[in-house]
Design an enzyme around this catalytic site. Structure first.
Site, PDB file in Angstrom:
ATOM      1  CG  ASN A  64      -3.728   1.559  13.363  1.00  0.00           C
ATOM      2  OD1 ASN A  64      -3.253   0.340  13.152  1.00  0.00           O
ATOM      3  ND2 ASN A  64      -2.924   2.411  14.459  1.00  0.00           N
ATOM      4  CG  ASP A 104      -4.704   7.838   9.015  1.00  0.00           C
ATOM      5  OD1 ASP A 104      -4.212   8.753   8.321  1.00  0.00           O
ATOM      6  OD2 ASP A 104      -4.474   7.448  10.084  1.00  0.00           O
ATOM      7  CD  GLU A 131      -1.157   7.993   5.406  1.00  0.00           C
ATOM      8  OE1 GLU A 131      -0.412   9.158   5.681  1.00  0.00           O
ATOM      9  OE2 GLU A 131      -1.591   7.138   6.332  1.00  0.00           O
ATOM     10  CG  ASP A 138      19.118  21.261 -17.185  1.00  0.00           C
ATOM     11  OD1 ASP A 138      19.136  21.213 -15.851  1.00  0.00           O
ATOM     12  OD2 ASP A 138      20.250  21.590 -17.779  1.00  0.00           O
TER      13      ASP A 138
END
EC number: 3.2.1.1
Length: 459
Positions: free
Chosen positions: A151, A239, A263, A386
């Protein structure tokens, strides 16, 4: 992706930015799948998705050029435990040289062999040490996943930039002599003002420029082909993919093949599913991550009924409990691992959880369960505040399982419907000593320990 204390120009920028989810991750009809299968065959690697991925680093691992050798010493035991791939941090020279975690890339072809950015070695070691690590991983059947940061760049020299209306640090002349860059290769330039996103004020690569495409994936010595053919990486972790359009990693991956995961930091499962379909690769399942955080940190397992990428598109979901950017599931973390290692998707382990913080024996047991029992589709059997019970229905030579997660402070028992009639089952975690026989109608009573879990399958 996260960058700490990086020096950009004369201004010191401090970042604490979090950007960084078995059935097979690979789509057999894609060209990248066939390329990876050829690699698996030639290198005798485990097929990716047959085991689990290990994130082989954490933020601020020790500097000093030792990390590649640390990992080299662990790959044999990881392989024996059932890991099939290791994800390494960005391996090329970055602006902060020997102190950088690699997310501020400068020279994509310097793996610790050129004296620039204040050092010869990277934070992790030398090029020869990285090559030795990759060779050791391959000899142990492990694929090696490269962290690809395309990037933004950092560390360029100042040049006059009429497109930005000021001087910018966009002149890159790396010692490798490959992929020199100028103001024409970043945003804004003579043709394009911006793309999907900038990061931290760093020069933002313009992927629509043919010159940038040539160096990233088209040339015979492009970044993609150099990583694959010279350095012998087997796959890619992209990335900060929010910073560019999904066709960018798609074309990168098409050029070289191999497993790929992006990602895309977003808990919106619709968006994640859109991205994996557009990019034609996997994504980290942030939808699953945030639902597990709500369930285990919020002590309400009803959150596990929420939407997740693996429920929409299991073959494209990489599930995880923690990584180098985010580690919010502190309470009951082993229960979160019990969840991802018994459910669909390709699970990733975080180095510090495995090596430092959690019970390695329990994690190894869960890896074995994932690799040997967790096959087929998933059916929810019970969920309340639970308790959570689900079954994997079996397939691909695996019998399936029933996982019972108990977040209460006392033992719990429930009758559940299995896929097995008149068959003896047992708890493969060893938490329960019961070995009940399922009824003719396939029902059976199982139990789980307090703040624990059990995993049941045919004895």
């Amino acid at each position: 992706m996260k960058i700490n204390h990086l020096f950009y120009g004369f201004l010191t920028l401090t970042f604490l930015f979090a950007s960084c989810s078995k059935d097979e991750i690979l789509d057999p009809v894609t060209s990248e799948s066939s390329d990876l299968q050829e690699q698996v065959s030639s290198k005798a690697l485990k097929p990716i998705g047959s085991g689990v991925m290990m994130q082989a680093f954490y933020w601020d691992v020790p500097a000093g050029g030792t990390w590649w050798n640390v990992i080299k010493g662990k790959v044999s035991s990881w392989s024996n435990a059932g890991v099939d791939a290791i994800w390494l941090p960005p391996a090329s020279k970055a602006q902060n040289g020997a102190f950088s975690m690699g997310y501020d890339p400068f020279d994509y072809y310097d793996f610790g062999q050129y004296n620039q950015m204040g050092s010869t070695e990277t934070r992790f070691g030398s090029k020869s040490e990285l090559e030795s690590l990759i060779s050791r991983a391959h000899n142990n059947g492990l694929s090696v996943i490269a962290d690809i940061v395309i990037n933004h760049n950092s560390g360029g020299d100042l040049e006059s930039n009429e497109f930005a209306g000021k001087s910018t640090y966009t002149k890159f002349t790396p010692l490798s002599g490959k992929f020199n860059r100028t103001k024409y290769d970043f945003h804004p330039n003579d043709q394009y003002s911006s793309d999907s996103g900038f990061f931290g004020g760093f020069p933002d690569l313009s992927h629509n420029k043919p010159y940038v495409q040539d160096w990233l994936w088209k040339r015979s010595n492009s970044v993609a082909k150099y990583y694959k053919n010279t350095m012998k990486f087997d796959g890619w972790r992209f990335d900060y993919v929010k910073g560019f359009a999904p066709w960018v990693p798609r074309e990168f991956n098409r050029a070289v093949g191999g497993f790929a995961v992006g990602e895309y930091w977003d808990g919106n499962v619709n968006t994640l599913n859109w991205w994996v379909n557009e990019a034609q690769m996997s994504a980290f399942d942030f939808g699953c991550y945030y639902k597990m955080r709500d369930a285990f940190m919020g002590n309400n397992l009803n959150a596990l009924s929420g939407d997740m990428l693996w429920k929409r598109n299991a073959s494209r979901a990489v599930t995880f409990v923690a990584n180098h950017d985010t580690d919010e599931i502190i309470n009951n973390k082993i229960l979160a691992y019990a969840y991802i290692l018994t459910h669909e998707g390709y699970p990733a382990l975080f180095y510090r959880d495995y090596e430092d913080w959690l019970d390695k024996n329990k994690l190894n047991n869960l890896i074995w369960i994932h690799n040997n029992l967790a096959g087929g589709s998933t059916t929810n059997l019970w969920t309340d505040n639970d308790e959570y019970i689900a079954k994997r229905n079996g397939g691909g030579g695996k019998n399936g399982l029933i996982v019972y997660i108990n977040n209460s402070n006392s033992w719990k028992e429930r009758w559940v419907e299995t896929n097995w009639s008149s068959r003896r089952i047992k708890d493969y975690t060893g938490s329960s000593g019961w070995e009940p026989v399922t009824q003719g109608g396939r029902w059976v009573k199982i139990q789980a320990p307090p703040k624990g879990y059990s995993v049941w399958s045919l004895k």
